[in-house]
Write a protein that holds these residues in place. Sequence first.
Motif, mmCIF file in Angstrom:
data_model
loop_
_atom_site.group_PDB
_atom_site.id
_atom_site.type_symbol
_atom_site.label_atom_id
_atom_site.label_comp_id
_atom_site.label_asym_id
_atom_site.label_seq_id
_atom_site.Cartn_x
_atom_site.Cartn_y
_atom_site.Cartn_z
ATOM 1 N N ALA A 1 0.909 -1.357 -0.030
ATOM 2 C CA ALA A 1 -0.011 -0.028 -0.156
ATOM 3 C C ALA A 1 0.811 1.167 -0.092
ATOM 4 N N ALA B 1 -5.965 4.740 -2.393
ATOM 5 C CA ALA B 1 -4.795 4.059 -1.887
ATOM 6 C C ALA B 1 -5.260 2.869 -1.376
ATOM 7 N N PHE B 2 -6.424 2.596 -0.679
ATOM 8 C CA PHE B 2 -6.883 1.321 -0.041
ATOM 9 C C PHE B 2 -7.343 0.149 -1.333
ATOM 10 N N TRP C 1 -5.869 0.260 -4.466
ATOM 11 C CA TRP C 1 -4.710 -0.175 -4.718
ATOM 12 C C TRP C 1 -3.591 -1.116 -4.044
ATOM 13 N N GLY C 2 -4.161 -0.623 -2.493
ATOM 14 C CA GLY C 2 -3.360 -1.595 -1.434
ATOM 15 C C GLY C 2 -3.745 -2.996 -1.588
#
Length: 269
Positions: free
Chosen positions: A78, A120-121, A123-124
Amino acid sequence: MHVLDGVRERIDRGSVPLVALATYALALVAWVVLVERWLPMPATGVEAGLRMSDPGAPEALALANGPSGVGLYLLMWAVMMVAMMYPATVPLFRLYNGTVRGATTAERTARLGAFMGTYAFVWGLTGIVPLAVNRVVPVATVADERGTVLLGGALLVVAVYQLSAAKRRCLEYCRSPLGFLTEQYRPGVRGAVQLSGRFSVFCIGCCWALMGLMVVVGSMNLLWMAGITVVMSLERVVSWGDRLATATGLVAGVVGAGLLVMGGLPLAG
């Protein structure tokens, strides 16, 4: 008046520079964390002589240490996504910020935070993929035995996708997000989460092949990470980004085919 009316004018007047500065600052912090190796990782389970920057090494380490190893790996992934994807996503974040200019400071901060955090989450979560791949195929072992063939095959996958219609469609959304925001906009924090989640799907669709290459060359290989970040960013923010995507596909195809021949894998006959 539609909530998105005048967004471009606000941005052109430089009314939201703090969003760009904050995004770049977060990306810079993420790069520093990765370069300085500040993230905790399990200390056992890696074969002797295997470095964290080697292909498959972080994944092998994570899988060897069970749930705790997987959790630490996903945290690392992440942070890596923030470092690599945030710089190219500044135009999107600025456009979204323009849609909430009429809200209170607290509400605007909450919605923008939810929008950026969801990006971001999501993609993480893609970090689950390299772990699953390494569970089935130990990349570290394959890279040690047939590294040239592995890299060549990965580059051919990049080539095929970079030249595909799916890549062009997803890249078009990433390069011109205003239309997506206009069509999909929803108010409130929940709306920010939904909007960001939907856009993240197109973003992953645009970049998954290049990100997949990271698994083959080493997900903690900082030189490859930087190079791929530059390519993905330029694809999305410069006027000739679509041509760069095509050129990247052609180069990857030529190099990939050459590596397969060098590795002793015949391409015909």
